[in-house]
Enzyme design. Structure first.
Site, PDB file in Angstrom:
ATOM      1  N   TYR A  79       0.839  -1.203   0.000  1.00  0.00           N
ATOM      2  CA  TYR A  79       0.000   0.000   0.000  1.00  0.00           C
ATOM      3  C   TYR A  79       0.879   1.260   0.000  1.00  0.00           C
ATOM      4  O   TYR A  79       0.634   2.210  -0.763  1.00  0.00           O
ATOM      5  CB  TYR A  79      -0.897  -0.044   1.235  1.00  0.00           C
ATOM      6  CG  TYR A  79      -1.782   1.148   1.466  1.00  0.00           C
ATOM      7  CD1 TYR A  79      -2.793   1.487   0.566  1.00  0.00           C
ATOM      8  CD2 TYR A  79      -1.637   1.931   2.620  1.00  0.00           C
ATOM      9  CE1 TYR A  79      -3.624   2.576   0.809  1.00  0.00           C
ATOM     10  CE2 TYR A  79      -2.462   3.006   2.876  1.00  0.00           C
ATOM     11  CZ  TYR A  79      -3.451   3.332   1.967  1.00  0.00           C
ATOM     12  OH  TYR A  79      -4.268   4.405   2.206  1.00  0.00           O
TER      13      TYR A  79
HETATM   14  N1  LIG Z   1      -9.316   5.492   6.153  1.00  0.00           N
HETATM   15  C1  LIG Z   1      -8.039   5.731   6.355  1.00  0.00           C
HETATM   16  O1  LIG Z   1      -7.510   5.519   7.455  1.00  0.00           O
HETATM   17  C2  LIG Z   1      -7.179   6.261   5.236  1.00  0.00           C
HETATM   18  C3  LIG Z   1      -5.889   6.717   5.573  1.00  0.00           C
HETATM   19  C4  LIG Z   1      -5.075   7.215   4.569  1.00  0.00           C
HETATM   20  C5  LIG Z   1      -5.521   7.247   3.268  1.00  0.00           C
HETATM   21  N2  LIG Z   1      -6.777   6.783   2.985  1.00  0.00           N
HETATM   22  C6  LIG Z   1      -7.186   6.808   1.587  1.00  0.00           C
HETATM   23  O2  LIG Z   1      -8.404   7.505   1.470  1.00  0.00           O
HETATM   24  C7  LIG Z   1      -9.177   6.974   0.393  1.00  0.00           C
HETATM   25  C8  LIG Z   1     -10.584   6.645   0.851  1.00  0.00           C
HETATM   26  O3  LIG Z   1     -10.475   5.785   1.975  1.00  0.00           O
HETATM   27  P1  LIG Z   1     -11.745   5.448   2.896  1.00  0.00           P
HETATM   28  O4  LIG Z   1     -11.196   4.991   4.190  1.00  0.00           O
HETATM   29  O5  LIG Z   1     -12.735   6.552   2.853  1.00  0.00           O
HETATM   30  O6  LIG Z   1     -12.313   4.171   2.108  1.00  0.00           O
HETATM   31  P2  LIG Z   1     -13.561   3.235   2.418  1.00  0.00           P
HETATM   32  O7  LIG Z   1     -14.315   3.686   3.617  1.00  0.00           O
HETATM   33  O8  LIG Z   1     -13.021   1.840   2.414  1.00  0.00           O
HETATM   34  O9  LIG Z   1     -14.456   3.455   1.110  1.00  0.00           O
HETATM   35  C9  LIG Z   1     -13.987   3.002  -0.100  1.00  0.00           C
HETATM   36  C10 LIG Z   1     -14.830   3.570  -1.215  1.00  0.00           C
HETATM   37  O10 LIG Z   1     -14.274   3.112  -2.465  1.00  0.00           O
HETATM   38  C11 LIG Z   1     -15.282   2.379  -3.183  1.00  0.00           C
HETATM   39  N3  LIG Z   1     -14.631   1.287  -3.900  1.00  0.00           N
HETATM   40  C12 LIG Z   1     -13.979   0.219  -3.380  1.00  0.00           C
HETATM   41  N4  LIG Z   1     -13.564  -0.589  -4.372  1.00  0.00           N
HETATM   42  C13 LIG Z   1     -13.964  -0.011  -5.539  1.00  0.00           C
HETATM   43  C14 LIG Z   1     -13.853  -0.375  -6.896  1.00  0.00           C
HETATM   44  N5  LIG Z   1     -13.227  -1.495  -7.278  1.00  0.00           N
HETATM   45  N6  LIG Z   1     -14.415   0.440  -7.835  1.00  0.00           N
HETATM   46  C15 LIG Z   1     -15.070   1.570  -7.467  1.00  0.00           C
HETATM   47  N7  LIG Z   1     -15.176   1.964  -6.198  1.00  0.00           N
HETATM   48  C16 LIG Z   1     -14.641   1.175  -5.234  1.00  0.00           C
HETATM   49  C17 LIG Z   1     -16.241   1.889  -2.114  1.00  0.00           C
HETATM   50  O11 LIG Z   1     -17.543   1.614  -2.641  1.00  0.00           O
HETATM   51  P3  LIG Z   1     -17.940   0.158  -3.261  1.00  0.00           P
HETATM   52  O12 LIG Z   1     -17.368  -0.862  -2.321  1.00  0.00           O
HETATM   53  O13 LIG Z   1     -19.429   0.180  -3.369  1.00  0.00           O
HETATM   54  O14 LIG Z   1     -17.297   0.100  -4.621  1.00  0.00           O
HETATM   55  C18 LIG Z   1     -16.267   3.099  -1.177  1.00  0.00           C
HETATM   56  O15 LIG Z   1     -17.122   4.092  -1.722  1.00  0.00           O
HETATM   57  C19 LIG Z   1      -8.380   5.778  -0.142  1.00  0.00           C
HETATM   58  O16 LIG Z   1      -7.616   6.158  -1.254  1.00  0.00           O
HETATM   59  C20 LIG Z   1      -7.464   5.436   1.005  1.00  0.00           C
HETATM   60  O17 LIG Z   1      -6.286   4.791   0.576  1.00  0.00           O
HETATM   61  C21 LIG Z   1      -7.615   6.300   3.921  1.00  0.00           C
END
Ligand SMILES: NC(=O)c1ccc[n+]([C@@H]2O[C@H](COP(=O)([O-])OP(=O)(O)OC[C@H]3O[C@@H](n4cnc5c(N)ncnc54)[C@H](OP(=O)(O)O)[C@@H]3O)[C@@H](O)[C@H]2O)c1
Length: 267
Positions: free
Chosen positions: A156
């Site tokens: 990642y």
């Molecule tokens: N949460 C953290 O701690 C954190 C920290 C640092 C960076 N980030 C980054 O922030 C971003 C968002 O993270 P988050 O925590 O908000 O994510 P999340 O809660 O896991 O949500 C993921 C989103 O992406 C969609 N998704 C997953 N697989 C997909 C696919 N194959 N095609 C289209 N959509 C897809 C999901 O909807 P569906 O499943 O319906 O497709 C959902 O809307 C990511 O890039 C992550 O790496 C997060």
């Protein structure tokens, strides 16, 4: 402050929950028309849909998914001004952290790079002609893992470091032609990635002999030595994304804005 986003058109990936949903709702509240891309429409997104916020179903981990989403957005709203590449993290079916390089085979690496890097490359490729036409902007969501290498999430971190590098390269090439490109690098954010059944909090709870609530309220922040003492709220990331997307940030390009609750202790 008027963010000058009224009647602009934005596409936000991964917008059915978490950071993406918060960014989509905030862009809409600022007057933009928003295409919220994800595989499925969540109840929270469904409840918010109207003429200016539509769900675009697409699987971004596939070769055609990102371009299809861009086409659907332009077909619906007639233009594209803002691309937020937010979808990323564990590829479908994967739970993180996986704790070691030794646990990862070629398939794991390919899936991680496909979802976190190639989906961004493909979305940018499809969106660029429209963004060049409008003088638009791209915000890529990265991670502190891009800056802090660790065996805990090694694949990642490599993928997100690639996103930061790509961002800078795109900014250099397309900035002179009017398209700004920036990243936001969040620390741990309290989204379903962490909170859901079997999510990151459950994985850590099992490793620590603890429970989900304790990890979310205390142990995760302690483990990561977060200066603020708590996980980040998705809105706190969304607000930065939207400010970077706004023409008010006209001189900000090739930048990486770190919003990490003080995780990274470095200058
Ligand atoms: N949460 C953290 O701690 C954190 C920290 C640092 C960076 N980030 C980054 O922030 C971003 C968002 O993270 P988050 O925590 O908000 O994510 P999340 O809660 O896991 O949500 C993921 C989103 O992406 C969609 N998704 C997953 N697989 C997909 C696919 N194959 N095609 C289209 N959509 C897809 C999901 O909807 P569906 O499943 O319906 O497709 C959902 O809307 C990511 O890039 C992550 O790496 C997060």
């Amino acid at each position: 402050m008027d963010l000058m986003l009224k009647d602009k058109v934005a596409m936000v990936t991964g917008a059915s929950q978490g950071i993406g949903l918060a960014a989509a709702l905030t862009l809409r509240a600022e007057g933009a028309c928003v295409a919220a891309v994800s595989r499925r429409c969540s109840p929270e997104l469904a409840a918010a849909l109207d003429d200016s916020l539509v769900h675009v179903p697409a699987d971004l981990a596939t070769e055609r998914g990102p371009a299809g989403a861009v086409e659907a957005t332009v077909e619906r709203f007639g233009r594209l001004d803002v691309l937020v590449n937010n979808a990323g993290g564990p590829p479908p079916g994967v739970t993180m952290p996986r704790f070691s390089f030794e646990h990862l085979d070629d398939g794991d690496w390919t899936a991680m790079l496909d979802f976190n890097v190639m989906s961004v490359v493909r979305a940018v490729r499809a969106a660029l002609p429209h963004l060049l036409e409008q003088g638009g902007s791209i915000v890529n969501v990265s991670s502190t893992h891009a800056h802090v290498p660790s065996g805990v999430n090694v694949d990642y971190g490599v993928a997100k470091a690639g996103v930061n590098n790509l961002t800078q390269a795109l900014s250099e090439e397309f900035g002179p032609r009017g398209v700004r490109v920036n990243t936001v690098s969040p620390g741990p954010v309290r989204t379903p990635w962490w909170t859901k059944e079997g999510g990151a909090a459950d994985v850590l709870a099992q490793a620590l002999g603890s429970d989900r609530a304790t990890v979310l309220e205390r142990s995760a922040a302690e483990l990561m030595n977060l200066t603020t003492g708590r996980l980040i709220d998705p809105q706190e990331i969304a607000d930065v994304i939207v400010l970077l997307a706004s023409p008010r940030s006209a001189s900000t390009t090739g930048s990486d804005v770190v919003v990490d609750a003080g995780l990274r202790k470095a200058v």
